[in-house]
Design a protein around this motif. Sequence first.
Motif, mmCIF file in Angstrom:
data_model
loop_
_atom_site.group_PDB
_atom_site.id
_atom_site.type_symbol
_atom_site.label_atom_id
_atom_site.label_comp_id
_atom_site.label_asym_id
_atom_site.label_seq_id
_atom_site.Cartn_x
_atom_site.Cartn_y
_atom_site.Cartn_z
ATOM 1 N N ALA A 21 0.664 -1.190 0.229
ATOM 2 C CA ALA A 21 0.286 0.232 0.143
ATOM 3 C C ALA A 21 0.966 1.543 -0.072
ATOM 4 N N ASP A 22 2.640 0.968 0.280
ATOM 5 C CA ASP A 22 3.326 3.010 0.827
ATOM 6 C C ASP A 22 4.132 2.170 0.172
ATOM 7 N N MET A 23 4.799 2.529 -1.121
ATOM 8 C CA MET A 23 5.968 1.637 -1.566
ATOM 9 C C MET A 23 7.107 2.072 -0.737
ATOM 10 N N ASP A 24 7.133 3.715 -0.632
ATOM 11 C CA ASP A 24 8.179 4.200 0.328
ATOM 12 C C ASP A 24 8.640 3.206 1.220
ATOM 13 N N ARG A 25 7.513 3.015 2.044
ATOM 14 C CA ARG A 25 7.557 2.266 3.457
ATOM 15 C C ARG A 25 8.355 0.663 2.898
ATOM 16 N N ALA A 26 7.176 0.514 2.090
ATOM 17 C CA ALA A 26 7.938 -1.265 1.884
ATOM 18 C C ALA A 26 9.661 -1.411 1.026
ATOM 19 N N ILE A 27 10.231 -0.405 0.743
ATOM 20 C CA ILE A 27 11.329 -0.688 0.155
ATOM 21 C C ILE A 27 11.847 -0.541 1.412
ATOM 22 N N ALA A 28 11.416 0.917 2.571
ATOM 23 C CA ALA A 28 12.689 0.905 3.185
ATOM 24 C C ALA A 28 12.638 -0.628 3.961
ATOM 25 N N PHE A 29 12.160 -0.968 4.209
ATOM 26 C CA PHE A 29 11.837 -2.245 4.925
ATOM 27 C C PHE A 29 12.617 -3.568 3.987
ATOM 28 N N TYR A 30 12.757 -3.514 3.447
ATOM 29 C CA TYR A 30 12.762 -4.856 2.090
ATOM 30 C C TYR A 30 14.675 -4.146 2.325
ATOM 31 N N THR A 31 14.861 -2.643 2.296
ATOM 32 C CA THR A 31 16.384 -2.555 2.042
ATOM 33 C C THR A 31 16.696 -2.341 2.796
ATOM 34 N N GLN A 32 16.658 -1.628 4.210
ATOM 35 C CA GLN A 32 17.009 -1.344 5.082
ATOM 36 C C GLN A 32 17.355 -2.202 6.417
ATOM 37 N N VAL A 33 16.116 -2.695 6.511
ATOM 38 C CA VAL A 33 16.146 -3.895 8.099
ATOM 39 C C VAL A 33 16.289 -5.725 6.898
ATOM 40 N N LEU A 34 16.085 -5.631 5.632
ATOM 41 C CA LEU A 34 16.543 -6.983 5.321
ATOM 42 C C LEU A 34 17.679 -6.986 4.008
ATOM 43 N N GLY A 35 18.564 -6.105 3.356
ATOM 44 C CA GLY A 35 18.918 -6.251 3.212
ATOM 45 C C GLY A 35 18.714 -5.764 1.656
ATOM 46 N N PHE A 36 17.503 -5.960 1.526
ATOM 47 C CA PHE A 36 17.460 -6.040 -0.048
ATOM 48 C C PHE A 36 18.456 -4.497 -0.685
ATOM 49 N N THR A 37 19.009 -4.848 -2.252
ATOM 50 C CA THR A 37 19.414 -3.481 -3.367
ATOM 51 C C THR A 37 17.607 -3.268 -4.680
ATOM 52 N N LYS A 38 17.887 -2.184 -4.675
ATOM 53 C CA LYS A 38 16.734 -1.603 -5.059
ATOM 54 C C LYS A 38 17.710 -2.170 -7.386
ATOM 55 N N ALA A 39 16.501 -3.114 -7.702
ATOM 56 C CA ALA A 39 17.604 -3.224 -8.803
ATOM 57 C C ALA A 39 17.202 -2.518 -10.323
ATOM 58 N N PHE A 40 16.017 -2.360 -9.892
ATOM 59 C CA PHE A 40 15.058 -1.606 -10.658
ATOM 60 C C PHE A 40 13.818 -0.828 -10.553
ATOM 61 N N GLU A 41 13.188 -0.304 -10.885
ATOM 62 C CA GLU A 41 11.634 0.511 -10.354
ATOM 63 C C GLU A 41 11.104 0.894 -12.246
ATOM 64 N N ASN A 42 9.474 1.175 -12.013
ATOM 65 C CA ASN A 42 9.272 1.754 -12.705
ATOM 66 C C ASN A 42 7.994 2.569 -12.377
ATOM 67 N N GLY A 43 7.590 3.673 -13.115
ATOM 68 C CA GLY A 43 6.602 4.784 -12.797
ATOM 69 C C GLY A 43 6.473 5.536 -12.079
ATOM 70 N N ASN A 44 5.992 6.798 -12.466
ATOM 71 C CA ASN A 44 5.575 7.780 -11.261
ATOM 72 C C ASN A 44 4.548 8.335 -11.620
ATOM 73 N N PRO A 45 4.119 8.008 -10.178
ATOM 74 C CA PRO A 45 4.980 7.916 -9.361
ATOM 75 C C PRO A 45 5.695 5.486 -9.296
ATOM 76 N N VAL A 46 6.536 5.572 -8.294
ATOM 77 C CA VAL A 46 7.042 4.211 -8.727
ATOM 78 C C VAL A 46 5.854 3.276 -7.973
ATOM 79 N N GLY A 47 5.813 2.296 -9.351
ATOM 80 C CA GLY A 47 4.572 1.288 -8.947
ATOM 81 C C GLY A 47 5.084 -0.389 -8.897
ATOM 82 N N PHE A 48 5.907 -0.317 -9.244
ATOM 83 C CA PHE A 48 6.605 -1.492 -9.174
ATOM 84 C C PHE A 48 8.623 -1.634 -9.005
ATOM 85 N N VAL A 49 8.607 -2.146 -8.291
ATOM 86 C CA VAL A 49 10.285 -2.401 -7.852
ATOM 87 C C VAL A 49 10.593 -3.606 -7.884
ATOM 88 N N ILE A 50 11.793 -3.625 -8.384
ATOM 89 C CA ILE A 50 12.537 -5.300 -8.160
ATOM 90 C C ILE A 50 13.651 -5.494 -6.820
#
Length: 125
Positions: A21-50
């Motif tokens: 529901a909240d892309m910024d919150r989800a990205i923060a969780f998966y990158t800052q807590v679990l250590g993932f890195t963002k490989a791709f994003e699409n849309g403005n506002p961003v609607g899809f991330v790998i």
Amino acid sequence: MTSAIPHPVHFGRIAPTLPVADMDRAIAFYTQVLGFTKAFENGNPVGFVILKKDNAELHLTLDKQHKAVPRNVAHLLVHDAAALYQHLQQHNVRVIKALRDADFGMRCFVFADPDGNRIDVGENR
């Protein structure tokens, strides 16, 4: 059940896509807590991330009306479930099922991301 017929198509990676529901919150969780890195994003506002970490790949898709379901939506195989469990507890991540050694030969637990998506974690024993 019939037996599968072999075919010549080689399968590559398959990655779960989690609605958030909240892309910024989800990205923060998966990158800052679990250590993932963002490989791709699409849309403005961003609607899809790998997102990627080691051999794991996760896709996030924006769904502002997302409601979590009461079942696991992804399975994450790790080399040290206890260490990840402790790490998630230190970050106040909601644990759905506590760490245990299951009778099917895995050490496992289930946690929920900030959108309530349930991730089943397992370590082969």
